[in-house]
Design an enzyme around this catalytic site. Structure first.
Site, PDB file in Angstrom:
ATOM      1  CG  ASP A 112     -12.284  49.538  76.479  1.00  0.00           C
ATOM      2  OD1 ASP A 112     -11.354  49.969  76.716  1.00  0.00           O
ATOM      3  OD2 ASP A 112     -12.762  48.285  76.571  1.00  0.00           O
ATOM      4  CE1 TYR A 147      -5.584  40.843  88.915  1.00  0.00           C
ATOM      5  CE2 TYR A 147      -4.173  40.535  86.992  1.00  0.00           C
ATOM      6  CZ  TYR A 147      -5.322  40.804  87.591  1.00  0.00           C
ATOM      7  OH  TYR A 147      -6.132  41.543  86.843  1.00  0.00           O
ATOM      8  NE  ARG A 181     -15.605  45.722  83.524  1.00  0.00           N
ATOM      9  CZ  ARG A 181     -16.869  45.954  83.153  1.00  0.00           C
ATOM     10  NH1 ARG A 181     -17.717  44.998  83.855  1.00  0.00           N
ATOM     11  NH2 ARG A 181     -17.448  46.693  82.508  1.00  0.00           N
TER      12      ARG A 181
END
Ligand SMILES: Cc1cc2nc3c(=O)[nH]c(=O)nc-3n(C[C@H](O)[C@H](O)[C@H](O)COP(=O)(O)OP(=O)(O)OC[C@H]3O[C@@H](n4cnc5c(N)ncnc54)[C@H](O)[C@@H]3O)c2cc1C
Length: 375
Positions: free
Chosen positions: A271, A194, A106
């Protein structure tokens, strides 16, 4: 020149959604300021999955080079039972050759968006919390989960705890690591992992729980709690969890998708408008899609109230459908006993007989091109 040329815009929140909107607005000639409450942009967070629907926007913003350099290819999603046995492999690269399914930290995505925004003339003010939304001609609320602007447009709303808590952690990536996301599904819990660029492995581990109080991204927890919760898991999971030295835990809450995303001079995105559970990995992707669409609508129509109404009309249905699909995934991952055996057997069979059909269930998420769909 479009309708945005020379117009001022104020964006509250310098997350992925706010920075994408700021960059898209600035590229169309708006004079953009971003107010971000954090003193730094890159402090916290871990891995994020970016699928082709959002990659279209990064391409259109001229960021595909830096994005590819900062991310890694994620060509498949492999579902496994809690012991590590294969249930289903969804081969994304085969289903959509040449399309970008990638994972990125991020903080790295934030860095590349903020660098590009500054280079396009955006002013980013850090350490600038907005307590009361100011009265300006165009205000964009990209202020996340606890958005003030969402409350100003829709009234106060109380999210409910989903009875699930999630840990996230980063560990060193093992040599020869399998590329792509792996999901390990057990009764009442699952773990997703991942690889990320820079030799890191991202872990998100979700457990069903009775109660919770805070909602946020960065409550530190003792890694021993994470190891205890997943003690019954096999395959590579115990080895991975052994290496966790720091982790954060957060309570997963459900919020309704905001009914109202705008008035005549204010709009919300990301969001702030549609917080989602993380089980379809689309929170950041939807925020990126929103940012592009909002700028395109405002640039295409000088009548701002009409442009903002068009933005909501283009976005709300799709985002609500994604939020619902993510919630359904949570239930499917956590099945118990006979229901789990039956569901896994069905998935194994589907994977053998019709692997394309499994991808097909989510094709509407990944095949959407927000750049082509926007005005
Ligand atoms: C700290 C943090 C860590 C995260 N970690 C992960 C992760 O590891 N994995 C993952 O998949 N997703 C993570 N997310 C969520 C993911 O980034 C978002 O779901 C998605 O990108 C949507 O982005 P957004 O811009 O709408 O909201 P957000 O990413 O939540 O950004 C909102 C921004 O607004 C700022 N803000 C809030 N209120 C105010 C205010 N009053 N005044 C000024 N600024 C304000 C916040 O500081 C934040 O930078 C994280 C989010 C945050 C904030």
């Amino acid at each position: 020149m479009g309708a945005l040329a020379g117009r001022p815009a104020l964006v509250v929140g310098g997350g992925i959604g706010g920075l994408t909107a700021a960059l898209a607005l600035a590229r169309r000639g708006a004079a953009v300021t971003v107010l971000e409450r954090a003193p730094r942009l890159d402090e916290v967070g871990a891995g994020i999955q970016i699928s082709p629907n959002a990659a279209h926007v990064l391409d259109a913003l001229g960021l595909s080079g830096p994005f590819r350099a900062a991310s890694v290819d994620s060509p498949a999603v492999t579902l496994r039972d809690h012991r590590g046995g294969l249930v289903l492999r969804m081969d994304l690269a085969a289903a959509r050759p040449g399309q970008d399914f990638r994972t990125i930290h991020r903080a790295r995505l934030i860095a590349l968006l903020s660098d590009a925004a500054r280079a396009s003339g955006v002013t980013i003010r850090l350490d600038s919390p907005v307590e009361e939304p100011p009265d300006v001609p165009l205000l964009i609320g990209a202020d996340g989960l606890h958005s003030r602007l969402r409350a100003a447009l829709n009234g106060a709303e109380t999210p409910f705890f989903t009875r699930q808590a999630a840990w996230r952690a980063l560990i060193p990536l093992e040599p020869g690591a399998q590329p792509g996301a792996q999901v390990f599904m057990g009764a009442g819990r699952h773990l997703v992992s991942y690889p990320l660029a820079g030799g890191l492995r991202n872990i998100v581990a979700v457990e069903e729980r009775g109660s919770w109080t805070v909602e946020g991204w960065s409550l530190p927890d003792d890694p021993a709690n994470l190891r205890r919760a997943f003690a019954g898991f096999g395959g590579p999971v115990p080895g991975w969890l052994e290496q966790v030295t720091r982790c954060a835990v957060w309570g997963l809450h459900r919020h309704p998708v905001a009914p109202r995303w705008h008035d005549d001079r204010r709009a919300i995105l990301g969001d702030a408008a549609h917080p989602t559970l993380p089980f379809l990995a689309q929170g950041a992707c939807m925020a990126i899609e929103d940012g592009w669409t909002l700028a395109a609508c405002l640039d295409a129509d000088a009548d701002q109230p009409r442009a903002l109404a068009r933005y909501q009309a283009l976005r709300r249905g799709r985002c609500a459908r994604i939020v619902d699909a993510a919630s359904a995934n949570a239930r499917n991952y956590h099945l118990d006993g006979a229901r789990r055996l039956a569901a896994h057997a069905l998935l194994r069979m589907a994977g053998r007989l019709a692997p394309g059909a499994v991808f097909g269930r989510f094709a509407w998420v990944y095949d959407f091109d927000p750049v082509a769909a926007a005005p």
